[in-house]
Design an enzyme around this catalytic site. Structure first.
Site, PDB file in Angstrom:
ATOM      1  N   ASP A 189     -10.826   3.164   4.370  1.00  0.00           N
ATOM      2  CA  ASP A 189     -11.153   1.784   4.203  1.00  0.00           C
ATOM      3  C   ASP A 189     -12.558   1.697   4.324  1.00  0.00           C
ATOM      4  O   ASP A 189     -13.138   0.562   3.936  1.00  0.00           O
ATOM      5  CB  ASP A 189     -10.573   1.081   5.491  1.00  0.00           C
ATOM      6  CG  ASP A 189      -9.399   0.215   5.528  1.00  0.00           C
ATOM      7  OD1 ASP A 189      -9.117  -0.141   4.298  1.00  0.00           O
ATOM      8  OD2 ASP A 189      -8.665   0.153   6.402  1.00  0.00           O
TER       9      ASP A 189
ATOM     10  N   LYS B 202       0.927  -1.163  -0.070  1.00  0.00           N
ATOM     11  CA  LYS B 202      -0.099   0.119   0.062  1.00  0.00           C
ATOM     12  C   LYS B 202       0.774   1.378  -0.050  1.00  0.00           C
ATOM     13  O   LYS B 202       0.681   2.344  -0.661  1.00  0.00           O
ATOM     14  CB  LYS B 202      -1.056  -0.052   1.231  1.00  0.00           C
ATOM     15  CG  LYS B 202      -2.063  -0.977   1.255  1.00  0.00           C
ATOM     16  CD  LYS B 202      -2.756  -1.311   2.433  1.00  0.00           C
ATOM     17  CE  LYS B 202      -3.727  -2.148   2.264  1.00  0.00           C
ATOM     18  NZ  LYS B 202      -4.581  -2.539   3.730  1.00  0.00           N
TER      19      LYS B 202
ATOM     20  N   GLN C 136      -4.574  -1.254   9.771  1.00  0.00           N
ATOM     21  CA  GLN C 136      -4.402  -2.705   9.226  1.00  0.00           C
ATOM     22  C   GLN C 136      -4.830  -3.885  10.215  1.00  0.00           C
ATOM     23  O   GLN C 136      -4.606  -3.704  11.520  1.00  0.00           O
ATOM     24  CB  GLN C 136      -2.899  -2.973   8.808  1.00  0.00           C
ATOM     25  CG  GLN C 136      -2.741  -4.341   8.051  1.00  0.00           C
ATOM     26  CD  GLN C 136      -3.401  -4.010   6.519  1.00  0.00           C
ATOM     27  OE1 GLN C 136      -3.538  -3.200   6.119  1.00  0.00           O
ATOM     28  NE2 GLN C 136      -4.004  -5.348   6.188  1.00  0.00           N
TER      29      GLN C 136
HETATM   30  N1  GUN Z   1      -6.901  -6.432   6.346  1.00  0.00           N
HETATM   31  C1  GUN Z   1      -7.280  -7.339   5.484  1.00  0.00           C
HETATM   32  N2  GUN Z   1      -7.961  -6.593   4.590  1.00  0.00           N
HETATM   33  C2  GUN Z   1      -7.928  -5.370   4.890  1.00  0.00           C
HETATM   34  C3  GUN Z   1      -8.181  -3.897   4.357  1.00  0.00           C
HETATM   35  O1  GUN Z   1      -8.650  -3.819   3.216  1.00  0.00           O
HETATM   36  N3  GUN Z   1      -7.853  -2.817   5.245  1.00  0.00           N
HETATM   37  C4  GUN Z   1      -7.320  -2.998   6.407  1.00  0.00           C
HETATM   38  N4  GUN Z   1      -7.456  -2.023   7.265  1.00  0.00           N
HETATM   39  N5  GUN Z   1      -7.034  -4.244   6.976  1.00  0.00           N
HETATM   40  C5  GUN Z   1      -7.286  -5.240   6.222  1.00  0.00           C
END
Ligand code: GUN
Length: 288
Positions: A120, A53, A97
Site C-alpha cells: 500500500d 482487489k 483495508q
Molecule cells: N481504504 C481506502 N483506500 C485504501 C487503500 O488504498 N488501501 C487500504 N489498505 N485501505 C484503503
C-alpha cells in the site's frame, strides 16, 4: 476546446498485460506473487474494495489470501496476524483495508507491516523513501496517476500542479511524486483561502476532496489537465467525481472520467507493487 478523455480502464489493462509477463517470468523461478488481505468489520465499501482487489489478483494469477474478522478484533490480535504474515515467504504483500474499528490504531498497524511487504506504500519507511525520491512502494492511487500521465506522454517537469486535498493516502503522496518529477506543486485544503485563485493557475489539477461538483469550468485554466480522484454520488445516486465533468471537459485539454478514470489504476498499482515485491524477494534469494 473539448478535452480528450483519459481512459483509465484502457491504460490499466495495458499495465496489467505487462504484469502478466512479469508473473510468467517469476513462475519460471517457482514464484507466485502472494497478497494477504486483512479485512476487519463490516464497512460496506471496504468489503466491495477487497472483493475487487482479490478478483483482480485472481485474473492475473496473483495468489491472494483473505483474513476476515469481526469488528471486536483487538489490536494485539491484528498485530500478531501481521507479524505471522511478515514471516511467510509465499506472502509478498500485506494489505490491511482501512478504516479500522476505533479500538485499533491504524498507525501502529501500518508500522507493524514489514516495509518489504508494504504494497500500500503507507509505512513510514516507504513514505520517507518516496519523499527522498528513492525507489520504494508508492501509494497506489498517486502512483496510478503518475503511470497514467506517463502512458499519455504528458510532461510534468516545470508544470504547475495544484493538488486539492492533503490526505496521507492521496493528496500528500501525489504532491511528492509530482515534485520528484520536477513539477511546481501547490497543496490546497479545507483551510486554504480562495481555492479558485490556485486552481485557475494549474497546468495539472488533481482533485481528491470527495465533493461532487466542487470544480466547475470557471475554476480551471483553458487547456488544463484535470485528474479527478473523487468518488461521490450525485443527486440521482450515480457515481461521480469532484469535477463537473461535462462543463470542465469543454475547457480542459485532457480529463479523467469517474468512473473509468483513476479508479482502475489504483487497483492495478496494488498488483504492480505485489509483483515488484515478489521480484525483490527473488533477487534477495539469488543474492544471498
Ligand atoms: N481504504 C481506502 N483506500 C485504501 C487503500 O488504498 N488501501 C487500504 N489498505 N485501505 C484503503
Amino acid at each position: 476546446m473539448s478535452g480528450e478523455i483519459i481512459d483509465g480502464k484502457l491504460i490499466a489493462n495495458y499495465y496489467r498485460e505487462q504484469l502478466k509477463e512479469k508473473i510468467s517470468d517469476l513462475s519460471t523461478s517457482g514464484i507466485v506473487p502472494g497478497l494477504a488481505v486483512i479485512l476487519v468489520g463490516d464497512n460496506h465499501a471496504s468489503h466491495t474494495y477487497v472483493k475487487m482487489k482479490r478478483k483482480a489478483c485472481s485474473k492475473l494469477g496473483i495468489h491472494s489470501e483473505l483474513y476476515q474478522y469481526d469488528d471486536g478484533l483487538t489490536e494485539d490480535q491484528l498485530l500478531d496476524k501481521i507479524r505471522e504474515l511478515n514471516n511467510q515467504d509465499h506472502i509478498h504483500g500485506i494489505l490491511v483495508q482501512l478504516p479500522l474499528p476505533k479500538q485499533i490504531n491504524p498507525i501502529t498497524v501500518i508500522e507493524t507491516i514489514s516495509p518489504s511487504k508494504d504494497v500500500d506504500g503507507f509505512h513510514p519507511v516507504s513514505i520517507g523513501k518516496m519523499v527522498t525520491n528513492q525507489d520504494t512502494f508508492y501509494s497506489c492511487t498517486p502512483f496510478g496517476i503518475m503511470k497514467m500521465l506517463e502512458y499519455e506522454n504528458i510532461s510534468i517537469e516545470g508544470k504547475h500542479v495544484v493538488i486539492l486535498g492533503r490526505s496521507n493516502i492521496v493528496g500528500k503522496p501525489s504532491g511528492h511524486l509530482f515534485l520528484n518529477r520536477n513539477a511546481t506543486v501547490t497543496f490546497c485544503h479545507s483551510k486554504t483561502e480562495n481555492i479558485p485563485y490556485y486552481t485557475r493557475q494549474a497546468d495539472i489539477l488533481v482533485s481528491a476532496v470527495g465533493k461532487a461538483n466542487l470544480i466547475d469550468a470557471g475554476d480551471i485554466k483553458e487547456g488544463a489537465i484535470v485528474i479527478d480522484v473523487g468518488m461521490n454520488r450525485d443527486d440521482e445516486g450515480n457515481l461521480c467525481g469532484d469535477v463537473n465533468f461535462s462543463k470542465v471537459k469543454e475547457k480542459a485539454s485532457r480529463i479523467t472520467p469517474v468512473p473509468g478514470g483513476v479508479g482502475p489504476m489504483t487497483i492495478t498499482m496494488l498488483l504492480y507493487n505485489t509483483v515488484k515485491s515478489a521480484e525483490w524477494a527473488l533477487a534477495n534469494r539469488k543474492n544471498g
